[in-house]
Design a protein around this motif. Sequence first.
Motif, PDB file in Angstrom:
ATOM      1  N   TYR A  57       0.489  -1.379   0.310  1.00  0.00           N
ATOM      2  CA  TYR A  57       0.104  -0.181   0.069  1.00  0.00           C
ATOM      3  C   TYR A  57       0.961   1.263  -0.270  1.00  0.00           C
ATOM      4  CZ  TYR A  57      -4.104  -3.216   0.830  1.00  0.00           C
ATOM      5  OH  TYR A  57      -4.762  -4.208   1.155  1.00  0.00           O
ATOM      6  N   LYS A  60      -0.856   6.378  -3.882  1.00  0.00           N
ATOM      7  CA  LYS A  60      -1.632   7.941  -4.032  1.00  0.00           C
ATOM      8  C   LYS A  60      -1.807   8.207  -4.851  1.00  0.00           C
ATOM      9  CE  LYS A  60      -1.001  10.076  -0.657  1.00  0.00           C
ATOM     10  NZ  LYS A  60      -0.647  10.931   0.570  1.00  0.00           N
ATOM     11  N   THR A  90      -5.163   8.652   1.767  1.00  0.00           N
ATOM     12  CA  THR A  90      -5.754   7.460   1.269  1.00  0.00           C
ATOM     13  C   THR A  90      -4.500   5.968   0.526  1.00  0.00           C
ATOM     14  OG1 THR A  90      -7.903   7.431   1.907  1.00  0.00           O
ATOM     15  CG2 THR A  90      -7.351   5.255   0.654  1.00  0.00           C
ATOM     16  N   LEU A  91      -3.993   5.811   1.009  1.00  0.00           N
ATOM     17  CA  LEU A  91      -3.046   4.616   0.409  1.00  0.00           C
ATOM     18  C   LEU A  91      -3.521   3.120  -0.585  1.00  0.00           C
ATOM     19  CD1 LEU A  91      -0.098   4.019   3.083  1.00  0.00           C
ATOM     20  CD2 LEU A  91      -0.379   5.777   0.611  1.00  0.00           C
ATOM     21  N   PHE A  92      -3.322   3.257  -1.356  1.00  0.00           N
ATOM     22  CA  PHE A  92      -3.310   1.841  -2.355  1.00  0.00           C
ATOM     23  C   PHE A  92      -2.477   0.980  -2.622  1.00  0.00           C
ATOM     24  CE2 PHE A  92      -6.981   5.307  -2.827  1.00  0.00           C
ATOM     25  CZ  PHE A  92      -8.074   4.738  -3.229  1.00  0.00           C
ATOM     26  N   LYS A  93      -3.108  -0.315  -3.353  1.00  0.00           N
ATOM     27  CA  LYS A  93      -2.795  -1.226  -3.326  1.00  0.00           C
ATOM     28  C   LYS A  93      -2.736  -1.947  -4.960  1.00  0.00           C
ATOM     29  CE  LYS A  93      -0.495  -6.282  -2.441  1.00  0.00           C
ATOM     30  NZ  LYS A  93      -1.364  -7.445  -1.611  1.00  0.00           N
ATOM     31  N   LEU A 108      -7.060  -1.225  -8.111  1.00  0.00           N
ATOM     32  CA  LEU A 108      -6.611  -0.823  -6.647  1.00  0.00           C
ATOM     33  C   LEU A 108      -7.419  -0.980  -5.679  1.00  0.00           C
ATOM     34  CD1 LEU A 108      -5.545   2.975  -8.022  1.00  0.00           C
ATOM     35  CD2 LEU A 108      -4.027   0.989  -8.061  1.00  0.00           C
ATOM     36  N   SER A 110      -7.674  -0.129  -1.826  1.00  0.00           N
ATOM     37  CA  SER A 110      -7.322   1.161  -0.485  1.00  0.00           C
ATOM     38  C   SER A 110      -7.174   0.125   0.679  1.00  0.00           C
ATOM     39  CB  SER A 110      -8.804   2.440  -0.274  1.00  0.00           C
ATOM     40  OG  SER A 110      -9.277   1.000   0.288  1.00  0.00           O
ATOM     41  N   LYS A 111      -5.917   1.126   1.551  1.00  0.00           N
ATOM     42  CA  LYS A 111      -5.477  -0.515   2.461  1.00  0.00           C
ATOM     43  C   LYS A 111      -7.002  -0.557   3.591  1.00  0.00           C
ATOM     44  CE  LYS A 111      -2.387  -0.644   5.582  1.00  0.00           C
ATOM     45  NZ  LYS A 111      -0.062   1.232   6.087  1.00  0.00           N
ATOM     46  N   LYS A 116     -12.589   0.778  -3.936  1.00  0.00           N
ATOM     47  CA  LYS A 116     -11.467  -0.280  -4.953  1.00  0.00           C
ATOM     48  C   LYS A 116     -12.086   0.422  -6.503  1.00  0.00           C
ATOM     49  CE  LYS A 116     -12.984  -4.251  -1.910  1.00  0.00           C
ATOM     50  NZ  LYS A 116     -13.419  -6.003  -1.493  1.00  0.00           N
TER      51      LYS A 116
END
Length: 211
Positions: A57, A60, A90-93, A108, A110-111, A116
């Motif tokens: 994550y 951004k 907010t962090l995304f993976k 993506l 989010s943490k 999504k």
Amino acid sequence: MKMNLQNATKVALTSLLLCTTALVTSPAISVSATTSSHKSNWHTEKKWSKKLANAGYVFKLPNAQKGALYKNNGTSYSKNTLEKIINQNTLFKVKNVNVIHNGISVNLVSKDGKYKGYTTYVNAIYNKNLLNEDLQPLIKAELSVMHAKDNGKPTKKLLSRAETLAAGLTGQNRKIALTSIKQLKQFIKRGTMAETPVLLIGKYPGDLLNE
């Protein structure tokens, strides 16, 4: 993926145009909910997806104007929601990377699992570590290597400089740096967008943070 990046600017603009056309002006076309008639036009880049997913994550959205996040049903998150995502850092993976014709779509999550969807790779996400002051000399050195590669110039001395900077870091910064150097060497070898070091997403091929 055989996308040659000897001319990075041309490729970036082409990808951006195609992505924008497919995903922004026609948000009803969803990568994750593509109809059977469109399935032959896209595929998942498994190796690239794994590489970005392994970063965790760290991604951004830049801002509600430059970035866009579409839900998997094809509808866009509202501007107010995007601003909230950005203001809350907010962090995304990355879940996976899909190639549509010559464009790119990135799925993506989010943490906190609240958000999504999908967005474009070249103009809608950046690595949070680009703002790490301790990594600035390394980032600058790695970009010099990539630009030299793109322009057909020698990279050996520039790479050596980047390696020295990476070796001089400590703790988590050193871990990030050594991973980035490893990925940079793959870029020098293959020269494709998929080999862009994860650390530099948002700075290459275009500088998203300074646009």
